[in-house]
Design a protein around this motif. Structure first.
Motif, PDB file in Angstrom:
ATOM      1  N   LYS A 107       0.730  -1.355   0.067  1.00 22.72           N
ATOM      2  CA  LYS A 107      -0.078   0.021  -0.120  1.00 22.72           C
ATOM      3  C   LYS A 107       1.045   1.103  -0.171  1.00 22.72           C
ATOM      4  CE  LYS A 107      -1.672  -1.801   3.908  1.00 22.72           C
ATOM      5  NZ  LYS A 107      -2.299  -1.743   5.024  1.00 22.72           N
ATOM      6  N   ILE A 108       0.267   2.308  -0.485  1.00 20.90           N
ATOM      7  CA  ILE A 108       1.006   3.674  -0.541  1.00 20.90           C
ATOM      8  C   ILE A 108      -0.321   4.533  -0.102  1.00 20.90           C
ATOM      9  CG2 ILE A 108       1.968   5.679  -1.719  1.00 20.90           C
ATOM     10  CD1 ILE A 108       2.890   3.547  -3.936  1.00 20.90           C
ATOM     11  N   TRP A 109       0.091   5.419   1.018  1.00 21.72           N
ATOM     12  CA  TRP A 109      -0.984   6.189   1.741  1.00 21.72           C
ATOM     13  C   TRP A 109      -0.253   7.524   1.298  1.00 21.72           C
ATOM     14  CZ3 TRP A 109      -0.088   9.660   5.678  1.00 21.72           C
ATOM     15  CH2 TRP A 109      -1.469  10.142   6.623  1.00 21.72           C
ATOM     16  N   VAL A 110      -1.183   8.460   1.029  1.00 21.12           N
ATOM     17  CA  VAL A 110      -0.714  10.001   0.730  1.00 21.12           C
ATOM     18  C   VAL A 110      -1.856  10.782   1.502  1.00 21.12           C
ATOM     19  CG1 VAL A 110      -0.270  11.537  -1.069  1.00 21.12           C
ATOM     20  CG2 VAL A 110      -0.194   9.270  -1.555  1.00 21.12           C
ATOM     21  N   SER A 111      -1.197  12.110   2.168  1.00 23.13           N
ATOM     22  CA  SER A 111      -1.945  12.854   2.728  1.00 23.13           C
ATOM     23  C   SER A 111      -1.499  14.296   2.116  1.00 23.13           C
ATOM     24  CB  SER A 111      -1.825  12.882   4.252  1.00 23.13           C
ATOM     25  OG  SER A 111      -2.394  13.810   4.854  1.00 23.13           O
ATOM     26  N   ILE A 112      -2.337  15.156   1.635  1.00 24.09           N
ATOM     27  CA  ILE A 112      -1.918  16.412   1.161  1.00 24.09           C
ATOM     28  C   ILE A 112      -2.568  17.558   2.088  1.00 24.09           C
ATOM     29  CG2 ILE A 112      -2.174  17.914  -0.779  1.00 24.09           C
ATOM     30  CD1 ILE A 112      -2.530  15.624  -2.419  1.00 24.09           C
ATOM     31  N   THR A 113      -1.550  18.399   2.897  1.00 24.63           N
ATOM     32  CA  THR A 113      -2.326  19.518   3.436  1.00 24.63           C
ATOM     33  C   THR A 113      -1.688  20.756   3.302  1.00 24.63           C
ATOM     34  OG1 THR A 113      -0.214  19.310   5.039  1.00 24.63           O
ATOM     35  CG2 THR A 113      -2.008  18.099   5.841  1.00 24.63           C
ATOM     36  N   ALA A 114      -2.738  21.729   3.313  1.00 24.14           N
ATOM     37  CA  ALA A 114      -2.237  23.097   2.921  1.00 24.14           C
ATOM     38  C   ALA A 114      -1.261  23.782   3.788  1.00 24.14           C
ATOM     39  CB  ALA A 114      -3.706  23.975   2.649  1.00 24.14           C
ATOM     40  N   ILE A 115      -0.844  24.831   3.531  1.00 30.21           N
ATOM     41  CA  ILE A 115       0.048  25.738   4.371  1.00 30.21           C
ATOM     42  C   ILE A 115      -0.531  25.901   5.878  1.00 30.21           C
ATOM     43  CG2 ILE A 115       1.448  27.596   4.758  1.00 30.21           C
ATOM     44  CD1 ILE A 115       1.446  28.174   1.904  1.00 30.21           C
ATOM     45  N   ALA A 116      -1.791  26.067   6.078  1.00 34.02           N
ATOM     46  CA  ALA A 116      -2.329  26.147   7.515  1.00 34.02           C
ATOM     47  C   ALA A 116      -2.443  25.126   8.211  1.00 34.02           C
ATOM     48  CB  ALA A 116      -3.950  26.938   6.962  1.00 34.02           C
ATOM     49  N   GLY A 117      -2.010  23.786   7.396  1.00 37.13           N
ATOM     50  CA  GLY A 117      -1.982  22.614   8.348  1.00 37.13           C
ATOM     51  C   GLY A 117      -3.415  21.815   7.976  1.00 37.13           C
ATOM     52  N   ILE A 118      -4.171  22.236   7.039  1.00 39.52           N
ATOM     53  CA  ILE A 118      -5.617  21.730   7.020  1.00 39.52           C
ATOM     54  C   ILE A 118      -5.574  20.502   6.186  1.00 39.52           C
ATOM     55  CG2 ILE A 118      -8.051  22.012   6.263  1.00 39.52           C
ATOM     56  CD1 ILE A 118      -7.555  25.014   7.150  1.00 39.52           C
ATOM     57  N   GLU A 119      -5.842  19.443   6.054  1.00 39.50           N
ATOM     58  CA  GLU A 119      -5.846  18.414   5.090  1.00 39.50           C
ATOM     59  C   GLU A 119      -6.864  18.440   3.995  1.00 39.50           C
ATOM     60  OE1 GLU A 119      -4.899  13.549   5.536  1.00 39.50           O
ATOM     61  OE2 GLU A 119      -6.849  14.256   6.136  1.00 39.50           O
ATOM     62  N   VAL A 120      -6.286  18.668   2.942  1.00 41.60           N
ATOM     63  CA  VAL A 120      -7.163  18.984   1.788  1.00 41.60           C
ATOM     64  C   VAL A 120      -7.759  17.448   0.864  1.00 41.60           C
ATOM     65  CG1 VAL A 120      -6.522  21.347   1.548  1.00 41.60           C
ATOM     66  CG2 VAL A 120      -5.394  19.590   0.100  1.00 41.60           C
ATOM     67  N   ALA A 121      -6.677  16.469   1.077  1.00 48.66           N
ATOM     68  CA  ALA A 121      -7.072  15.225   0.452  1.00 48.66           C
ATOM     69  C   ALA A 121      -6.093  14.191   1.235  1.00 48.66           C
ATOM     70  CB  ALA A 121      -6.719  15.270  -1.198  1.00 48.66           C
TER      71      ALA A 121
END
Length: 263
Positions: free
Chosen positions: A89-103
């Protein structure tokens, strides 16, 4: 709109695998020429084994990177976290500059799940869904190799053409409609992967930056990915801040009830 945005996040995730670094590890300088003990250019099988011997061996990888994303001309700076369980498995988390996870995405050899927190939508598809954006020969192991800076096993075959150009190894070949060209540096690590679908014109280029030591092996300090699929143009510049291998990892992925499931 929701579908287009989710597809963009999906493309990021799929195109988008020791001791932790508080800062970047020391960069390994490139020697002026490749190891002089390299096998003769006439012995392809031995040379392929030599190049593969430099792959990073791992069971798990945990990566954190500052990323610059450009999707069809729209640029954003984000943080991307990758967790890889080898061959699983490959797990990916994308967060904005403010630390909010967007995807968040979870990719396995059989399936892809993407949760778009920005629009409260969720998608679950078989792995073959990525072939909307890439060649049919792209599979889980290829993605894993790209994110770990390792050789792509499907290309390291006897039917490939392996030659030296200006003292550097270059691997060329074609699998069905997928043509590939891999350039190696003097550390005998991948410097550039080029994949082109000769029928559809879809293309993927991966460039690896300077390498650094991770558990006596080498890992790229940065990766640049450029993808062209029809009208879609996506580029991802990853600058790694933390690299850990062979540590216990969790791969959390749940979907709130309020999220809309889309096709």
């Amino acid at each position: 709109m929701k579908r287009n945005t989710l597809n963009s996040f999906l493309l990021i995730a799929v195109v988008a695998t020791t001791i932790a670094c508080r800062a970047k590890k020391a960069i390994v300088s490139l020697p002026k020429q490749a190891d002089s003990t390299a096998v003769s250019t006439t012995k392809k099988s031995e040379n392929i084994k030599m190049l593969r011997a430099n792959d990073l061996s791992f069971n798990t990888l945990s990566l954190k990177a500052k990323a610059s994303l450009n999707i069809n001309g729209n640029s954003n700076n984000v943080t991307m976290n990758f967790r890889i369980q080898k061959d699983e498995k490959i797990w990916v988390s994308i967060t904005a500059i403010a630390g909010i996870e967007v995807a968040r995405a979870l990719i396995t050899p059989d399936s892809i799940k993407v949760r778009n927190n920005f629009q409260s939508v969720y998608l679950k598809k078989p792995f073959s869904y990525v072939h909307r954006y890439t060649n049919n020969q792209v599979d889980f192991s290829l993605l894993q190799a790209i994110f770990s800076g390792n050789t792509i096993a499907a290309f390291m075959k006897e039917d490939a053409v392996l030659v030296q150009e200006n003292g550097l190894w270059v691997l060329n070949g074609q699998q069905q409609d997928l043509a590939y060209r891999v350039l190696f540096n003097t550390l005998l690590k991948a410097a550039e992967d080029n994949l082109n679908d000769v029928k559809t014109g879809r293309a993927l280029k991966v460039e690896y930056g300077a390498y650094q030591k991770v558990n006596a092996a080498l890992f790229p300090s940065s990766i640049k990915i450029n993808s062209i699929a029809g009208k879609q143009r996506v580029s991802i510049d990853l600058d790694f801040l933390k690299i850990e291998s062979n540590v216990p990892l969790e791969f959390p992925f749940s979907v709130p009830v309020k999220y809309e499931v889309i096709n």
